[in-house]
Design an enzyme around this catalytic site. Structure first.
Site, mmCIF file in Angstrom:
data_model
loop_
_atom_site.group_PDB
_atom_site.id
_atom_site.type_symbol
_atom_site.label_atom_id
_atom_site.label_comp_id
_atom_site.label_asym_id
_atom_site.label_seq_id
_atom_site.Cartn_x
_atom_site.Cartn_y
_atom_site.Cartn_z
ATOM 1 C CE LYS A 72 -0.182 0.950 3.995
ATOM 2 N NZ LYS A 72 -0.355 1.988 3.223
ATOM 3 C CB THR A 74 -7.438 -5.183 1.311
ATOM 4 O OG1 THR A 74 -8.266 -4.076 1.354
ATOM 5 C CG2 THR A 74 -8.225 -6.270 0.603
ATOM 6 N NE ARG A 95 -2.049 1.926 10.142
ATOM 7 C CZ ARG A 95 -2.131 2.513 9.057
ATOM 8 N NH1 ARG A 95 -1.677 3.770 8.961
ATOM 9 N NH2 ARG A 95 -2.149 1.951 7.759
ATOM 10 C CE LYS A 106 -8.820 5.295 4.122
ATOM 11 N NZ LYS A 106 -7.845 4.981 5.331
ATOM 12 C CB ALA A 274 1.391 7.506 8.222
ATOM 13 C CG PHE A 302 1.527 7.833 4.288
ATOM 14 C CD1 PHE A 302 0.303 7.760 4.057
ATOM 15 C CD2 PHE A 302 2.050 8.963 5.139
ATOM 16 C CE1 PHE A 302 -0.652 8.686 4.513
ATOM 17 C CE2 PHE A 302 1.471 9.806 5.468
ATOM 18 C CZ PHE A 302 0.036 9.899 5.228
ATOM 19 C CG PHE A 383 -8.002 -2.781 -8.019
ATOM 20 C CD1 PHE A 383 -7.177 -3.029 -6.878
ATOM 21 C CD2 PHE A 383 -8.790 -1.571 -7.802
ATOM 22 C CE1 PHE A 383 -6.919 -2.308 -5.845
ATOM 23 C CE2 PHE A 383 -8.715 -0.782 -6.690
ATOM 24 C CZ PHE A 383 -7.833 -1.090 -5.632
ATOM 25 C CD1 TRP A 411 -11.413 -5.418 -2.003
ATOM 26 C CD2 TRP A 411 -12.260 -6.213 -3.826
ATOM 27 N NE1 TRP A 411 -12.559 -4.727 -2.430
ATOM 28 C CE2 TRP A 411 -12.922 -5.216 -3.400
ATOM 29 C CE3 TRP A 411 -12.300 -6.780 -4.825
ATOM 30 C CZ2 TRP A 411 -14.394 -4.737 -4.055
ATOM 31 C CZ3 TRP A 411 -13.689 -6.494 -5.770
ATOM 32 C CH2 TRP A 411 -14.426 -5.411 -5.489
#
Lengths: 557, 557
Positions: A72, A74, A95, A106, A274, A302, A383, A411
């Site tokens: 999201k 990205t 955020r 992460k 979230a 989320f 991807f 990306w």
């Protein structure tokens, strides 16, 4: 072939000085407070004093994710870069990352590949100090609360009913459950206590929902810290803590300006959980992005059942915001996951599973269009492992069903890879919309919960445990019945069972616990255990982070 | 007649933009990182790259204080303003205040009256985030330590012998003694633990003694966190924490630039405890002030027996600094206190008590001149309650004994009130000096302690308890015998008994506990219980702090 890591790509970027980014965004120098050469805070008075017309607000949300996330942030960054490519005046609002994941599993949270915000090391490490300020305000309140009890407890606070926890911006499982105030009479009052990670503090939610400093102080003063022996709520205002807390937060309330890799002005500000909170950047940041850009692109945590629902039903309602369009991010991997493919096989082509997973996406799109009545487009976040056949299938199926869709290759390609999505978003923003909430505030708590479960999750309805029923009654008696609901539910399913993938039917959602966040102004509905203090893994990411003698950081992902 | 409060005076000041202050200090733009309009960080590379000759270093210290403090910071700031008045190129280097006292009893710590550094609200609240960064590095190490034990404890750490404590920049007595890791198998390992205030963390001392980022990382890696079941020390390096900790501290290591009320460039950086640590601003800050100014004025915590001793024997020794002169601050009130006057009567003229208290001052002056072999001047920090007869008496007595003395009226008059002191300091700085340490590093731990007690405190000698003797032996066996000593002793007396005022004789100092701060590189000698986590008073100062809608803070002292 090896891919460059995010930090390598970020460090190759020649950033523009933040003064140039500010000038590009139309921020007069008097509103700018530099934090180093590439970060700045923006004075919120700009909001009141500018006469520019607000730009269009675009929300980026997603299907129910896999544990790897669907990109999201990205996509949000890349969409903004794409809009710039086609000549639009755009701002992105994101955020702030927490230090916890940075040192845990992460890694960083500032986009990925060629769609990132920079300076990524700074954004991931302290940034402008907002989270530490929130932690300090949270912990000052805790210290004043325990000091009040220690000094005679004039307010008659029951130490067993204290709901306020201390916090730290760190993954530290050792602090989940503690007993403090040990060591005898001069060292406090022994009681059970515990720590949350700072992003889970109600202060974070309060900061992110406050419209200005006066509203911030009023909200802080309403925060409930515990209950008296005769069960009356005790607030931060009762402890006279709201002034000092506001003093600690006065700079944290100002949104932070940085840039994308392609020099689009980016506001990165606030980051509430979230689940137990609403999971969006601050209201002031979003309004600032709209005030400065013709397009303001923002995201919510989320999947759309949680993130978009709270963005629309809580944040937009409280702040009077009206979005112009919604982007729902999907990945081939996540669609296959919803089609029943095991994690180990997600990189293999599987058109059947892909098609089988589509209903998850379609139901989110349907919610946006028919519940919230907003124009919507699907962004397929490409991807490297996706096959052409897979990408073509998703696109074809969406078009067949009349769903707007655009391939996003941000990306790998940055803004150039976001042009198709940008063009679609521009088109959608010109469509009229009849933005509505999924529920109104005037029903009972149980009715509101039931409406969310039926309209947004497409379940049979809500079930409240006996304890939750009692809590609902108490909250209504205390006058909190008209607050919006903040659902704390698994992000992996429309239901409260993370194994129910796709678009499940005939399920009930069980609410086990209802809590008021009186400062934030919402009722948190917990459908299970929510972890508010993560732990570190066997080999924490922290062990690989290093700095060379020039101050250059390595090992941050 | 009412006096203006410090914050009122500070807010009346029209500050110069920090870019102007930087230009005045000769800091090229490339070395400057602005934090808002009136604060900045200075890139430490300036130290290596400038070819300016270092300025003269002047230490401001004091007699043994009363609990109210004797105005060292005020005098330091006012002396700098005074030097500017007489046309000198001067920089001042101070410690950063902790949030603890700001919300507790003492209030702010950025000078007083017309001798302050500004923006005082920012300096007292978060400032540029250094203390939060130190807290995060401290707590990351704690989280990695507990996680290591939780994940299998490959290093065989004994949870009962963990010496590393968590920290927070807050007065919070409830956290002094805790049990954490409760809640069952998935939530850590239950053990006794506790919190210190951030300024008491060894990380603070490490940051303040580090010469550059490489030295910082090496020191962090040597920090001892506890001992194994077979009593071997375990370090942050053993946990691979030093890289991530350095990453968290890379900006905190850069000194902060602000200004005095009279626009003298001021560096405010670091603030280690003056008991369990060495109580001075950072080495990098002091070196930066010397690099930029012809005169660098700095201070050290507590009275000269503790503050100046550690400044000279620890900081100057480690950093290779050579002071040119020492100012010993005295007040009429404190001299009367040493002459036996009770607190309630300190505002009444009492020439007899004043004269009786003089030996305390004279012994500090004697130490500076004859132990450390540095030129020295007494600054009488004038209070509104002092009578002319009292001020005249101190001055006359000093002159009679050949002690340099100057009246300092900087609290009431700013730099103009510091001109006499400034002229005296300039004169002293031209005198040759034969700077020496009070002890050499090659003796045993007990010998070094004995030397400090005899030469600096003028006592009969040191006594080690049986436990301390054993610890001294262990530390020598572990290879720490050559470290300098960091005395943790009451600041109110030359002795370890706070009731022995004046210049006591024939006392012994009892060392009860010896601890190694291996990252800082000193041995802490504790002569009694040292409080490393203060508590809040009955009515915390926090209750009076407020912010109005424009962000203006009130109630901060």
């Amino acid at each position: 072939m090896g891919f460059k890591s995010d930090i390598e790509i970020a460090q190759e970027c020649t950033m523009a000085p933040v003064t140039e980014i500010a000038a590009k965004a139309g921020i007069e120098e008097k509103y700018l407070e530099q934090y180093g050469k590439y970060k700045a805070k923006i004075d919120y008075n700009l909001l009141k004093e500018s006469d520019k017309k607000d730009g269009k607000l675009v929300l980026v949300t997603a299907i129910n994710p896999t544990p790897a996330g669907e990109g999201k942030t990205t996509t949000t960054v890349g969409l903004a870069d794409g809009l710039q490519k086609i000549g639009k005046n755009v701002m992105v609002a994101l955020r702030e990352p927490s230090l916890g994941p940075v040192f845990g599993v992460k890694g960083g949270a500032a986009g990925g590949g060629y769609a990132q915000v920079v300076p990524m090391e700074d954004i991931n490490l302290h940034f402008t100090g907002d989270f530490h300020a929130i932690g300090a305000a949270n912990n000052l309140l805790a210290a004043m609360l325990d000091n009040h009890i220690y000094q005679g407890n004039a307010l008659n606070i029951d130490p067993r009913r204290i709901t306020w926890r201390r916090c730290v911006d760190m993954n530290d499982r050792q602090l989940r459950f503690v007993v403090d105030g040990l060591g005898g009479r001069t060292n406090g009052m022994p009681r059970e206590d515990g720590y949350d990670i700072t992003v889970a503090s109600e202060i974070m939610a309060v900061l992110c929902l406050a419209s200005d400093i006066t509203d911030l102080k009023a909200r802080l003063s309403r925060v409930i810290v515990g209950y008296t022996y005769d069960q009356k709520p005790v607030t931060a205002g009762d402890l006279n803590a709201q002034g000092a807390m506001t003093a600690l937060l006065k700079d944290a309330l100002k949104p932070n300006l940085v840039q994308t890799l392609e020099h689009v002005p980016a506001i990165v500000h606030g980051g509430p959980f979230a689940n137990i909170a609403h999971g969006c950047n601050s209201v002031i940041a979003t309004k600032m992005a709209m005030k400065l850009g013709d397009y303001a692109i923002t995201e919510a945590g989320f999947g759309a059942d949680l993130g978009a629902e709270k963005f629309l039903d809580i944040k937009c309602r409280m702040a009077g915001l009206r979005p112009s369009a919604v982007v729902v991010v999907a990945t081939v991997r996540a669609l296959k996951h919803h089609g029943g493919v095991a994690k180990a096989d997600l990189n293999n082509e599987n058109l059947e599973a892909l098609e089988k997973g589509l209903p998850n996406l379609l139901q989110h799109v349907d919610n946006m269009k028919n519940v919230y009545k907003l124009p919507c487009v699907v962004a397929i976040n490409a991807f490297p492992t996706d096959t052409k056949a897979e990408l073509d299938l998703v696109e074809a199926k969406c078009r067949e069903l009349g769903v707007n869709v655009a391939l996003s290759e941000v990306w790998a390609k940055g803004g150039e890879g976001g042009v198709k999505l940008a063009e679609e978003v521009v088109r959608l923003c010109e469509e009229p919309n009849d933005f509505s909430f999924s529920y109104e505030l005037d029903g009972s708590i149980e009715e509101k919960l039931d409406t969310i479960v039926k309209r947004v999750y497409h379940g049979k309805g809500v079930v409240l445990t006996a304890a939750a029923k009692k809590q609902a009654k108490q909250l209504e008696e205390l006058g909190y019945g008209d607050c919006p609901i903040c659902m704390a539910k698994t992000q992996y399913s429309f239901s409260d069972d993370q194994k129910l993938l796709g678009a499940p039917k005939d399920f009930e959602v069980t609410v086990r616990n209802l809590k008021i966040s009186a400062g934030a102004g919402f009722i948190v509905a917990l459908t299970g255990e929510i972890m508010t203090m993560p732990g570190l893994p066997k080999v924490p990411a922290a062990e690989k982070i290093d700095v060379d003698e020039s101050g250059k950081i390595t090992g941050l992902f």
